[in-house]
Design a protein around this motif. Sequence first.
Motif, short mmCIF file in Angstrom:
data_model
loop_
_atom_site.label_atom_id
_atom_site.label_comp_id
_atom_site.label_asym_id
_atom_site.label_seq_id
_atom_site.Cartn_x
_atom_site.Cartn_y
_atom_site.Cartn_z
N LYS A 138 -1.73 -0.93 4.34
CA LYS A 138 -1.39 -0.54 2.97
C LYS A 138 -0.20 0.41 3.00
O LYS A 138 -0.03 1.20 3.92
CB LYS A 138 -2.57 0.14 2.25
CG LYS A 138 -3.87 -0.63 2.29
CD LYS A 138 -3.74 -1.98 1.63
CE LYS A 138 -5.09 -2.66 1.55
NZ LYS A 138 -5.19 -3.91 2.21
N GLU A 139 0.61 0.34 1.95
CA GLU A 139 1.81 1.17 1.88
C GLU A 139 1.48 2.53 1.28
O GLU A 139 0.90 2.61 0.20
CB GLU A 139 2.87 0.47 1.03
CG GLU A 139 4.18 1.21 0.98
CD GLU A 139 5.22 0.50 0.13
OE1 GLU A 139 6.32 1.06 0.01
OE2 GLU A 139 4.93 -0.58 -0.41
N GLU A 143 -8.71 6.22 -8.76
CA GLU A 143 -7.86 5.18 -9.36
C GLU A 143 -6.79 5.87 -10.18
O GLU A 143 -7.02 6.91 -10.77
CB GLU A 143 -8.69 4.24 -10.24
CG GLU A 143 -9.70 3.43 -9.49
CD GLU A 143 -9.12 2.40 -8.53
OE1 GLU A 143 -8.02 1.87 -8.83
OE2 GLU A 143 -9.73 2.17 -7.49
N LYS A 174 -3.27 3.79 -5.97
CA LYS A 174 -4.55 4.50 -5.84
C LYS A 174 -4.23 5.86 -5.21
O LYS A 174 -3.42 5.96 -4.30
CB LYS A 174 -5.46 3.69 -4.93
CG LYS A 174 -6.81 4.28 -4.70
CD LYS A 174 -7.62 3.40 -3.78
CE LYS A 174 -7.99 2.15 -4.56
NZ LYS A 174 -8.98 1.33 -3.90
N GLU A 209 -11.29 9.16 -3.16
CA GLU A 209 -10.44 8.12 -3.70
C GLU A 209 -10.45 8.19 -5.22
O GLU A 209 -11.51 8.36 -5.83
CB GLU A 209 -10.98 6.77 -3.25
CG GLU A 209 -10.01 5.65 -3.30
CD GLU A 209 -10.60 4.39 -2.70
OE1 GLU A 209 -11.09 3.57 -3.47
OE2 GLU A 209 -10.57 4.26 -1.46
N GLU A 253 -2.66 -0.60 -2.99
CA GLU A 253 -3.67 -1.52 -2.51
C GLU A 253 -3.70 -2.70 -3.47
O GLU A 253 -4.02 -2.53 -4.65
CB GLU A 253 -5.03 -0.82 -2.44
CG GLU A 253 -6.08 -1.63 -1.73
CD GLU A 253 -7.34 -0.82 -1.47
OE1 GLU A 253 -7.79 -0.84 -0.33
OE2 GLU A 253 -7.84 -0.17 -2.41
N ASN A 254 -3.34 -3.89 -2.97
CA ASN A 254 -3.20 -5.08 -3.81
C ASN A 254 -2.23 -4.82 -4.97
O ASN A 254 -2.49 -5.18 -6.11
CB ASN A 254 -4.56 -5.55 -4.34
CG ASN A 254 -5.51 -5.90 -3.22
OD1 ASN A 254 -5.10 -6.45 -2.20
ND2 ASN A 254 -6.78 -5.59 -3.40
N LYS A 255 -1.13 -4.14 -4.64
CA LYS A 255 -0.06 -3.80 -5.59
C LYS A 255 -0.51 -2.84 -6.70
O LYS A 255 0.21 -2.63 -7.67
CB LYS A 255 0.57 -5.06 -6.18
CG LYS A 255 1.16 -5.96 -5.13
CD LYS A 255 2.15 -6.90 -5.70
CE LYS A 255 2.60 -7.84 -4.60
NZ LYS A 255 3.98 -7.84 -4.35
N TYR A 287 -6.72 2.95 5.45
CA TYR A 287 -6.02 1.94 4.65
C TYR A 287 -5.01 1.20 5.53
O TYR A 287 -3.80 1.26 5.29
CB TYR A 287 -5.31 2.60 3.46
CG TYR A 287 -6.27 3.26 2.51
CD1 TYR A 287 -6.83 2.56 1.45
CD2 TYR A 287 -6.65 4.60 2.68
CE1 TYR A 287 -7.73 3.17 0.58
CE2 TYR A 287 -7.55 5.20 1.82
CZ TYR A 287 -8.08 4.48 0.78
OH TYR A 287 -8.97 5.08 -0.07
N VAL A 327 -1.38 5.39 -2.47
CA VAL A 327 -1.45 4.21 -1.62
C VAL A 327 -1.42 2.98 -2.52
O VAL A 327 -2.09 2.96 -3.56
CB VAL A 327 -2.75 4.22 -0.79
CG1 VAL A 327 -2.87 2.98 0.07
CG2 VAL A 327 -2.83 5.48 0.07
#
Length: 106
Positions: free
Chosen positions: A48-49, A105, A81, A103, A76-78, A45, A74
Amino acid sequence: MKRISILLSIVISIFLIFQSGNGHAQKTDYEKYGRIAISVVKEDYPGKEVVEYQYMGRQKVSATEVMDSFRFEVLENKKPKFVIVKIIHNLNNQKLLNLSIEEQEK
């Protein structure tokens, strides 16, 4: 009486030194595989934060193998996840045997 007190103090001190040595070995083991898990998440990632990190524990796989699990949150696109990293390694030689990433959601 004073000799017994001194002897008892020495025995307790030696016991505490050995106990702290065992805890350090386990902590080092945990840290090693935690660093590997963090590296894998950062590689998978990029940019990504990583908001949260949690050690989920250890499970025994066989007489000589264990699995350590780590959970990362993480962004991902705000959107949050969850990424679960499972690392199976050998206790005898401290070699990594398998690493998996799952992974989820939020």
